[in-house]
Design an enzyme around this catalytic site. Structure first.
Site, short mmCIF file in Angstrom:
data_model
loop_
_atom_site.label_atom_id
_atom_site.label_comp_id
_atom_site.label_asym_id
_atom_site.label_seq_id
_atom_site.Cartn_x
_atom_site.Cartn_y
_atom_site.Cartn_z
N GLU A 57 27.90 0.73 18.83
CA GLU A 57 28.20 0.17 20.13
C GLU A 57 27.89 1.16 21.25
OE1 GLU A 57 32.21 -1.23 20.28
OE2 GLU A 57 31.45 -3.27 20.27
N THR A 75 0.83 -1.21 0.00
CA THR A 75 0.00 0.00 0.00
C THR A 75 0.86 1.25 0.00
OG1 THR A 75 -1.67 -1.23 1.20
CG2 THR A 75 -1.88 1.15 1.20
N GLU A 122 -9.38 -1.76 1.35
CA GLU A 122 -9.13 -2.32 2.67
C GLU A 122 -9.16 -1.29 3.78
OE1 GLU A 122 -6.38 -6.17 2.36
OE2 GLU A 122 -5.38 -4.32 1.81
N HIS A 150 54.61 3.45 2.83
CA HIS A 150 54.30 3.68 4.24
C HIS A 150 55.39 3.09 5.13
CE1 HIS A 150 53.11 -0.52 4.76
NE2 HIS A 150 52.64 -0.42 3.55
#
Lengths: 115, 580
Positions: free
Chosen positions: B315, B51, B75, B459
């Site tokens: 959390e 709906t 309905e 890195h």
């Protein structure tokens, strides 16, 4: 366009006085289809035979589509018993008189008056 | 060439025209919308959103596309319908008053109806036509037609009438949605799909481990390509949001711009400049390793640059995060007030994974952040299977990358698990992976940080000690000794030892310097003595020389005098040199 047919004008008061309900019927149709015409003919016959005090309104939804909502009309033809309450609906061409009478609670009503 | 043009034109003509629904995601899946002028069937179990979908189709049509619509409700009562529309943010009353929508409510109760002889459903047709004509509707919804089967007993008439109804709708040229309840082994209980040939959409609500997820699938779409998968969708105050997966591709832009990781030292470890913008960062670690803190530092630095950041917390509540981060000097609250930082906290078990994905998708779309944090993903995917979790994260990463959003995920690794694994098996999707590890030495626990990988940059391979101080996070060199990596008090002790050693060395050096100076001074003294002595001796030498000369003069004079006295001349030649 309302098409009203009333009957037993003089009897109304006395019938009411006996506690009998006034019959208020509406027949919804959509144009002059064979089914609608058959329903109207069948209904008129049943009314003549079984009802003394009634009004019959025939509503053509093709002309007044906005009226379909009020009585929640889906099927055509539909006969609505507005009075006595509760409201009853009978759909179809009303060819089965017995079912129509049951639908209108006329069997019950007649039995009561006979008793 | 010409024939090609003609063929292309022909193709365009043949192509099905679409009516956009305006529902987020659905038009994308249905490749433009529902078939124009046709009827689509939306089926599904009770409560799966049929709906709502239909209502949104009508309301969006009226508001966004200027196409008035008709909603025939079988309905719901008018009040219920109004409330339902309002729950999506649409004022049905106003829309009806402005003649954008016509609503008819059909009530049918079997006990009130007696059937005798043949009938048809002209009443319904008339009402529908009346409603369509009253607003000039282009869209029609019949919700739910199957109520007719419950209300009327003559199935043969009903089927014939439904066939007529769908034909009639097509003739009317309206785009219609008919909803139907799901049946056993069939799409709808009364086989409505037999009448609707063009488009069938199936909605589904599945409960898995007590968590419900809504899904949508286009079962059939004649004459159009469409997404065939099941798509999760969400219903909220703005209607439906369907998450299309069609964007799953690997062609997103790769930015070469860099973005600070939230700590200068960490940036230096990442080739001096931090993460790539639009990359995905995973921070994994055991409980209490400082994952959230690293995430908060990253978020804060983004906000300080004036960028928007969206923090998905699974959390902790936003208030708790802010309080905790405040204790390590990361004040997030002003950023929230400025509207730069937005927290979206939800228990992972609130809804299914798909729904989380849709929610996040939506939140990102609305907030348009530059930076997104998911804290933690381990908790989030715990509500589903590993495969589902991976699929969900893949889609999320893909979506964020397409939007150029830098994402940071934290991942809790349980004690004992190898550090170079993730529960979600997503390490291959990650661009930069930072591992935070606890190092337990000498009865204490310290945090260590290392970069496991970082795509596209040179890195650092060093492990740094990761400190949470009152002034934020800090990275320190760890002491590498024969006993291995030293952190915490062991590092401090080692440093103290080194310091003491240096002190001793320094003192020794000072003492030696003193000694040397003394030695040098004594030598200099000796040198001065010797110099004085030599000067004295030189003086003596000169004095003696002068005496000698004087003596010689005296001697010569005496001799001359003597010679004069003697009157000899033999000495004159000898001494007359100077006189001539």
């Amino acid at each position: 366009m309302k098409n009203q047919t009333s009957k037993a004008k003089n009897a109304t008061a006395s019938e009411k006085g006996k506690g009998k309900a006034v019959w208020q019927l509406r027949l919804y149709v959509a144009g002059q289809t064979p089914k609608s015409m058959a329903a109207l003919t069948n209904l008129r016959k049943i009314c003549e035979e079984h009802l003394q005090d009634y009004t019959l309104e025939v509503i053509d939804l093709l002309k007044q589509p906005q009226l379909a909502h009020g009585d929640q009309i889906l099927a055509i033809p539909t006969l609505v018993r507005k009075l006595p309450t509760p409201m009853k609906k009978i759909i179809g061409d009303l060819s089965n008189t017995e079912r129509v009478l049951v639908g209108l609670d006329l069997r019950e009503a007649r039995r009561k008056t006979n008793d | 060439m010409e024939t090609n043009d003609i063929m292309a034109k022909q193709k365009n003509l043949d192509q099905l025209q679409k009516t956009p629904t305006g529902i987020r995601g659905l038009d994308e899946i249905a490749n433009g919308g529902l078939p124009k002028g046709r009827t689509a069937l939306v089926c599904g179990n009770a409560g799966c959103g049929k709906t709502i979908l239909a209502m949104e189709f009508i309301a969006r049509g009226a508001l966004d596309f200027g196409e008035p619509g008709v909603f025939i409700a079988f309905e719901e009562t008018p009040e219920e319908l109004e409330k339902n529309f309002l729950s999506l943010g649409f004022d049905l009353k106003k829309l009806v008053a402005r003649k954008m929508i016509a609503v008819d409510y059909v009530y049918i109760e079997r006990s009130e109806i007696e059937e005798t002889g043949s009938y048809d459903l002209d009443g319904l047709f008339i009402r529908l036509e009346h409603a369509i004509d009253s607003v000039g509707a282009k869209r029609v919804v019949l919700d739910t037609l199957e109520v007719l089967f419950a209300g009327l007993s003559d199935a043969a008439i009903l089927r014939a009438e439904l066939r007529r109804l769908f034909r009639w709708l097509k003739q009317k040229g309206v785009t219609a949605i008919v909803t139907g309840e799901r049946g056993q082994g069939m799409l709808t209980r009364y086989g409505l799909e037999e009448y609707v040939a063009d488009c069938v959409i199936l909605l589904d609500l599945r409960v898995q481990e007590q968590i419900a997820t809504r899904r949508l699938r286009v079962v059939k779409y004649r004459g159009s390509k469409h997404g065939a998968d099941e798509y999760p969708f969400l219903i909220d105050e703005h209607g439906l949001s369907i998450l299309p997966l069609s964007s799953l591709s690997l062609n997103h832009q790769a930015s070469s711009k860099r973005i600070s990781a939230g700590n200068a030292r960490l940036d230096r470890m990442l080739d001096g400049k931090g993460y790539f913008r639009g990359s995905t960062v995973l921070v994994s670690g055991t409980a209490g390793a400082g994952k959230s803190s690293l995430a908060a530092a990253f978020v804060l630095s983004a906000c300080q640059r004036g960028e928007r950041a969206l923090y998905f917390a699974f959390e902790e509540s936003p208030a708790q995060i802010m309080r905790n981060m405040n204790s390590i000097g990361l004040d997030l609250e002003p950023m929230v007030r400025k509207g730069l930082l937005k927290f979206q906290a939800a228990r992972p078990s609130l809804h299914g994974l798909e729904m989380h994905l849709v929610t996040m998708h939506k939140a990102v779309d609305e907030f348009q952040p530059a930076v997104v944090v998911l804290d933690p993903i381990s908790n989030l995917v715990a509500v589903a299977t590993v495969t589902e979790g991976k699929s969900m994260l893949t889609r999320l990463i893909d979506f964020l990358k397409c939007d150029g959003i830098t994402a940071l995920f934290t991942d809790l690794i349980h004690g004992g698990a190898p550090l170079e694994t993730t529960n979600e098996e997503i390490s291959s999707l990650i661009d930069t992976w930072i591992s935070l590890r606890d190092m337990e030495v000498n009865g204490e626990r310290n945090r260590g940080l290392q970069i496991i990988k970082s795509r596209g940059m040179a890195h650092s391979n060093q492990i740094r000690e990761f400190l949470l101080t009152r002034k934020g996070i800090d990275l320190l060199d760890v002491y590498l000794g024969p006993a291995g990596v030293l952190t915490g008090s062991a590092r401090v002790a080692q440093e103290a030892e080194e310091k003491a050693e240096t002190l001793v060395q320094q003192q020794q050096r000072v003492r030696k310097q003193h000694e040397w100076r003394r030695k040098r001074l004594s030598l200099e003294r000796q040198m001065a003595e010797l110099r004085a002595q030599s000067e004295m001796e030189a003086e003596e030498e000169r004095q003696i020389g002068a005496q000698d000369e004087a003596l010689a003069k005296t001697f010569a004079r005496n001799r001359n005098a003597l010679a004069n006295l003697r009157g000899t001349d033999q000495f004159v030649s000898r001494n007359g040199k100077g006189r001539k």
